[in-house]
Design a protein around this motif. Structure first.
Motif, PDB file in Angstrom:
ATOM      1  N   ALA A 142      -4.962  10.760   0.756  1.00 39.62           N
ATOM      2  CA  ALA A 142      -5.685  10.507  -0.496  1.00 39.62           C
ATOM      3  C   ALA A 142      -5.582   9.052  -0.958  1.00 39.62           C
ATOM      4  CB  ALA A 142      -5.162  11.441  -1.590  1.00 39.62           C
ATOM      5  N   PHE A 143      -4.398   8.442  -0.784  1.00 43.43           N
ATOM      6  CA  PHE A 143      -4.152   7.131  -1.409  1.00 43.43           C
ATOM      7  C   PHE A 143      -3.607   6.071  -0.463  1.00 43.43           C
ATOM      8  CE2 PHE A 143      -3.154  10.405  -4.722  1.00 43.43           C
ATOM      9  CZ  PHE A 143      -4.251  10.175  -5.541  1.00 43.43           C
ATOM     10  N   GLY A 144      -3.527   6.357   0.829  1.00 45.98           N
ATOM     11  CA  GLY A 144      -2.810   5.497   1.766  1.00 45.98           C
ATOM     12  C   GLY A 144      -3.172   4.025   1.719  1.00 45.98           C
ATOM     13  N   ALA A 145      -4.456   3.704   1.599  1.00 42.42           N
ATOM     14  CA  ALA A 145      -4.887   2.303   1.648  1.00 42.42           C
ATOM     15  C   ALA A 145      -4.799   1.606   0.291  1.00 42.42           C
ATOM     16  CB  ALA A 145      -6.322   2.220   2.167  1.00 42.42           C
ATOM     17  N   ARG A 146      -4.523   2.358  -0.765  1.00 46.84           N
ATOM     18  CA  ARG A 146      -4.496   1.752  -2.104  1.00 46.84           C
ATOM     19  C   ARG A 146      -3.136   1.133  -2.405  1.00 46.84           C
ATOM     20  NH1 ARG A 146      -6.868   5.771  -6.554  1.00 46.84           N
ATOM     21  NH2 ARG A 146      -6.092   4.046  -7.851  1.00 46.84           N
ATOM     22  N   PRO A 147      -3.098   0.031  -3.145  1.00 43.43           N
ATOM     23  CA  PRO A 147      -1.810  -0.551  -3.549  1.00 43.43           C
ATOM     24  C   PRO A 147      -1.031   0.431  -4.419  1.00 43.43           C
ATOM     25  CG  PRO A 147      -3.610  -2.114  -3.878  1.00 43.43           C
ATOM     26  CD  PRO A 147      -4.243  -0.796  -3.571  1.00 43.43           C
ATOM     27  N   ALA A 148       0.272   0.472  -4.238  1.00 41.04           N
ATOM     28  CA  ALA A 148       1.101   1.428  -4.974  1.00 41.04           C
ATOM     29  C   ALA A 148       0.987   1.228  -6.483  1.00 41.04           C
ATOM     30  CB  ALA A 148       2.553   1.301  -4.527  1.00 41.04           C
ATOM     31  N   THR A 158       0.846  -1.196   0.000  1.00 40.75           N
ATOM     32  CA  THR A 158       0.000   0.000   0.000  1.00 40.75           C
ATOM     33  C   THR A 158       0.878   1.242   0.000  1.00 40.75           C
ATOM     34  OG1 THR A 158      -0.092   0.144   2.407  1.00 40.75           O
ATOM     35  CG2 THR A 158      -1.783  -1.207   1.314  1.00 40.75           C
ATOM     36  N   ILE A 159       0.287   2.350  -0.411  1.00 39.03           N
ATOM     37  CA  ILE A 159       1.008   3.627  -0.383  1.00 39.03           C
ATOM     38  C   ILE A 159       1.460   3.943   1.048  1.00 39.03           C
ATOM     39  CG2 ILE A 159       0.678   6.129  -0.567  1.00 39.03           C
ATOM     40  CD1 ILE A 159       1.267   4.827  -3.222  1.00 39.03           C
ATOM     41  N   GLU A 160       0.604   3.664   2.019  1.00 32.00           N
ATOM     42  CA  GLU A 160       0.964   3.923   3.411  1.00 32.00           C
ATOM     43  C   GLU A 160       2.248   3.184   3.791  1.00 32.00           C
ATOM     44  OE1 GLU A 160      -1.154   3.772   7.829  1.00 32.00           O
ATOM     45  OE2 GLU A 160      -1.938   2.559   6.186  1.00 32.00           O
ATOM     46  N   ALA A 161       2.359   1.919   3.392  1.00 36.63           N
ATOM     47  CA  ALA A 161       3.539   1.123   3.718  1.00 36.63           C
ATOM     48  C   ALA A 161       4.770   1.625   2.968  1.00 36.63           C
ATOM     49  CB  ALA A 161       3.279  -0.340   3.386  1.00 36.63           C
ATOM     50  N   VAL A 162       4.587   2.018   1.710  1.00 38.83           N
ATOM     51  CA  VAL A 162       5.717   2.514   0.920  1.00 38.83           C
ATOM     52  C   VAL A 162       6.228   3.835   1.486  1.00 38.83           C
ATOM     53  CG1 VAL A 162       6.479   3.279  -1.367  1.00 38.83           C
ATOM     54  CG2 VAL A 162       4.925   1.348  -1.166  1.00 38.83           C
ATOM     55  N   VAL A 163       5.310   4.709   1.909  1.00 48.72           N
ATOM     56  CA  VAL A 163       5.707   5.991   2.505  1.00 48.72           C
ATOM     57  C   VAL A 163       6.542   5.759   3.760  1.00 48.72           C
ATOM     58  CG1 VAL A 163       4.850   8.023   3.743  1.00 48.72           C
ATOM     59  CG2 VAL A 163       3.836   7.377   1.547  1.00 48.72           C
ATOM     60  N   GLU A 164       6.082   4.897   4.629  1.00 51.82           N
ATOM     61  CA  GLU A 164       6.809   4.614   5.866  1.00 51.82           C
ATOM     62  C   GLU A 164       8.212   4.075   5.575  1.00 51.82           C
ATOM     63  OE1 GLU A 164       6.301   1.916   9.939  1.00 51.82           O
ATOM     64  OE2 GLU A 164       4.662   2.067   8.492  1.00 51.82           O
TER      65      GLU A 164
END
Length: 333
Positions: free
Chosen positions: A85-91, A45-51
């Motif tokens: 906006a996109f945190g839960a979506r797959p990158a 997810t975007i959230e995981a990639v950001v972290e």
């Protein structure tokens, strides 16, 4: 051959439904497309990639470099909105149009839009290196020109409302924001500033080499009388002036104060307001440039001389004197 007879009814229905939607390409083409967008078979997810991105070392081309804390905090701040906006979506599902729509909805322009887009590009470059996505969807979005837009300067009344809202809602934020507005320190300098750098007796803030934006460009900034009143209940011998490392916390507390005040607070509002009102009040470009840590007066005079506030009115010497007479409501008595 025999395996073909083992295909179940549900698989046949899924294939029929898929072909109704996209035509009649060979199944191998669909599989190739899927593998191209899931190069490792892993979905992030975007959230995981950001972290993960914020914890990774910096990059300059293919070279690994030590990323400055201020750079990481800048990325973190800008990615808050992207995560919302996109945190839960797959990158791999985020495309160019998604990013462009996000930039447009937030109405970022010029240098501000450029900074946000550059951060998203860096995020997806990390995702490409980790093989979470096959391509960077932000690379085809053109970086905007920085433009020559004047900084948005809050009026004296707006600053006063904002300061009093902070005073009423968030005492932890008050020292940082009052120093920004009445001494003009940069955001990254405020994040590194320690109480040991502040001398109440001498009415000076020492922006030491380890605090300044450019290491070695130390300076002493005079504390005006009104700032002494704001800081006096909070002064310590040592310890960080801003006690939280998280940019998310800073953003949240600012939003709370801004909403209570009912005023718009632009990015870097404190430093911009300080430069404008200090120059107007003191009528000394060298004095203001020194306080801001500029090497000379060129940038100051080009950006802040004869500027107007957000209400369209010129900033005058009288405005400057009123600005540095903004006082706290509560004196602790």
């Amino acid at each position: 051959g025999r395996a073909a007879f083992d295909i179940g009814d549900q698989d046949r229905l899924d294939l029929t439904s898929a072909r109704e939607k996209i035509g009649n390409p060979p199944l191998s083409v669909l599989v190739d497309f899927w593998l191209a967008h899931h190069p490792t078979g892993e979905t992030k997810t975007i959230e995981a990639v950001v972290e993960e991105f914020l914890s990774a070392p910096g990059r300059r081309g293919k070279k690994i470099v030590q990323r400055r804390e201020a750079t990481t905090e800048g990325h973190r701040k800008r990615l808050i909105s992207f995560g919302e906006a996109f945190g839960a979506r797959p990158a791999h599902e985020i495309g160019q149009r998604d990013i462009e729509a996000w930039l447009d909805v937030n109405e970022w322009h010029g240098l501000n839009r450029r900074h946000y887009l550059a951060t998203v590009r860096a995020l997806f470059n990390h995702a490409v290196r980790k093989k979470y996505v096959i391509t960077n969807p932000a690379l085809e979005i053109e970086l905007p020109e920085t433009g020559t837009a004047e900084p948005d300067i809050m009026t004296v009344g707006q600053v006063e409302k904002y300061m009093h809202a902070i005073e009423a809602t968030c005492s932890e934020l008050l020292p940082r924001e009052t120093i920004a507005f009445f001494c003009g320190l940069r955001p990254e300098e405020l994040s590194r500033l320690d109480w040991k750098n502040i001398s109440v007796e001498n009415k000076l803030i020492t922006v030491s080499g380890d605090v300044a934006k450019v290491q070695g460009h130390r300076r002493n900034v005079e504390i005006p009388d009104n700032l002494m009143q704001w800081l006096s209940p909070y002064v310590h011998d040592a310890g960080p002036v801003w006690p939280f490392a998280s940019a998310t916390t800073l953003h949240r507390k600012r939003v709370e104060a801004r909403e209570k005040a009912g005023v718009a607070v632009p990015d870097n509002a404190g430093r911009h307001a300080f430069a404008s009102y200090h120059l107007a009040a003191h009528e000394s470009a060298p004095k203001t440039a020194h306080a801001m840590g500029h090497a000379d007066t060129d940038l100051l005079m080009k950006t802040y001389r004869n500027i107007t506030a957000s209400d369209g009115r010129p900033i005058t010497k009288k405005n400057g004197e009123q600005y540095f007479n903004i006082m706290p409501k509560y004196t602790g008595s």
